[in-house]
Scaffold this motif. Structure first.
Motif, mmCIF file in Angstrom:
data_model
loop_
_atom_site.group_PDB
_atom_site.id
_atom_site.type_symbol
_atom_site.label_atom_id
_atom_site.label_comp_id
_atom_site.label_asym_id
_atom_site.label_seq_id
_atom_site.Cartn_x
_atom_site.Cartn_y
_atom_site.Cartn_z
ATOM 1 N N VAL A 82 0.834 -1.190 0.000
ATOM 2 C CA VAL A 82 0.000 0.000 0.000
ATOM 3 C C VAL A 82 0.877 1.252 0.000
ATOM 4 N N LEU A 83 1.933 1.222 0.827
ATOM 5 C CA LEU A 83 2.827 2.380 0.904
ATOM 6 C C LEU A 83 3.476 2.653 -0.453
ATOM 7 N N TYR A 84 3.935 1.607 -1.131
ATOM 8 C CA TYR A 84 4.550 1.801 -2.448
ATOM 9 C C TYR A 84 3.560 2.402 -3.436
ATOM 10 N N GLY A 85 2.330 1.890 -3.404
ATOM 11 C CA GLY A 85 1.312 2.426 -4.301
ATOM 12 C C GLY A 85 1.038 3.892 -4.037
ATOM 13 N N ILE B 35 13.953 6.303 0.101
ATOM 14 C CA ILE B 35 14.172 5.375 1.214
ATOM 15 C C ILE B 35 13.259 4.159 1.071
ATOM 16 N N SER B 36 11.998 4.392 0.759
ATOM 17 C CA SER B 36 11.044 3.286 0.626
ATOM 18 C C SER B 36 11.462 2.324 -0.480
ATOM 19 N N PHE B 37 11.929 2.867 -1.584
ATOM 20 C CA PHE B 37 12.353 2.019 -2.700
ATOM 21 C C PHE B 37 13.552 1.163 -2.296
ATOM 22 N N VAL B 38 14.550 1.788 -1.693
ATOM 23 C CA VAL B 38 15.779 1.075 -1.338
ATOM 24 C C VAL B 38 15.512 0.011 -0.276
ATOM 25 N N VAL B 39 14.736 0.351 0.742
ATOM 26 C CA VAL B 39 14.469 -0.586 1.828
ATOM 27 C C VAL B 39 13.605 -1.749 1.352
ATOM 28 N N GLY B 40 12.761 -1.532 0.348
ATOM 29 C CA GLY B 40 11.840 -2.560 -0.123
ATOM 30 C C GLY B 40 12.470 -3.659 -0.943
ATOM 31 N N ALA C 165 4.122 5.906 -5.120
ATOM 32 C CA ALA C 165 4.196 5.990 -6.581
ATOM 33 C C ALA C 165 3.177 7.007 -7.092
ATOM 34 N N ALA C 166 1.949 6.926 -6.577
ATOM 35 C CA ALA C 166 0.917 7.891 -6.980
ATOM 36 C C ALA C 166 1.363 9.309 -6.623
ATOM 37 N N LEU D 108 9.963 3.305 -10.698
ATOM 38 C CA LEU D 108 10.679 2.302 -9.897
ATOM 39 C C LEU D 108 9.765 1.697 -8.824
ATOM 40 N N LEU D 109 8.967 2.545 -8.188
ATOM 41 C CA LEU D 109 8.047 2.043 -7.166
ATOM 42 C C LEU D 109 6.968 1.150 -7.774
ATOM 43 N N VAL D 110 6.452 1.510 -8.956
ATOM 44 C CA VAL D 110 5.465 0.663 -9.633
ATOM 45 C C VAL D 110 6.099 -0.662 -10.024
#
Length: 159
Positions: free
Chosen positions: A1-4, A82-87, A7-8, A151-153
């Protein structure tokens, strides 16, 4: 959910940056959407003026105040990064290095400005440079937000 959501948010910020790019090309910098409101800008200026004579303590308090007020601007890139790297489990071991590189790119321009000011470049000259390069800056931000959103998508699709 956080990534979505992130990304949005990146795509929305890309849209606002694209709109600001068009406005900057037309010379309407004051109408741009991704600016600090005038009231906050004036509070920052007032805080800096009030702390001029206090040197180190004043600089620290002013820097802390400006950082908190401008978090909405600086956090736009930081949180999705940060979210992208940690994920990505494989990237977790490199997360600190990536964050250091990000902070280097965030801090080096500030050090360049500090160096130039120390050697006599005026605020008016900085402002003139900023106005001349605002459209380019906004276009780079469009690309950056689209890249981060993409990248997040991609990360969402592979989950």
């Amino acid at each position: 959910v956080l990534y979505g959501l992130l990304a949005a948010g990146c795509f929305v910020l890309a849209g606002f940056s694209a709109y600001d790019y068009v406005l900057a090309r037309r010379g309407k910098l004051h109408d741009m959407s991704l600016n600090l409101p005038d009231s906050l800008r004036e509070r920052i200026k007032g805080r800096i003026r009030a702390s001029r004579s206090a040197f180190v303590g004043g600089a620290f308090v002013s820097g802390l105040f400006v950082s908190v007020v401008e978090l909405a601007c600086t956090g736009q890139v930081y949180l999705p990064t940060i979210s992208f790297v940690v994920g990505i489990p494989a990237m977790r071991t490199y997360a600190i290095a990536y964050l250091l590189v990000y902070n280097l790119f965030f801090i080096v321009p500030l050090l360049v400005v500090l160096f130039l000011v120390a050697y006599g470049v005026s605020a008016a000259r900085f402002q003139d440079w900023l106005v001349r390069n605002m459209a380019r800056t906004k276009l780079v931000m469009v690309g950056l937000f689209l890249l981060l959103g993409g990248l997040l998508v991609t990360q969402l699709v592979h989950m």
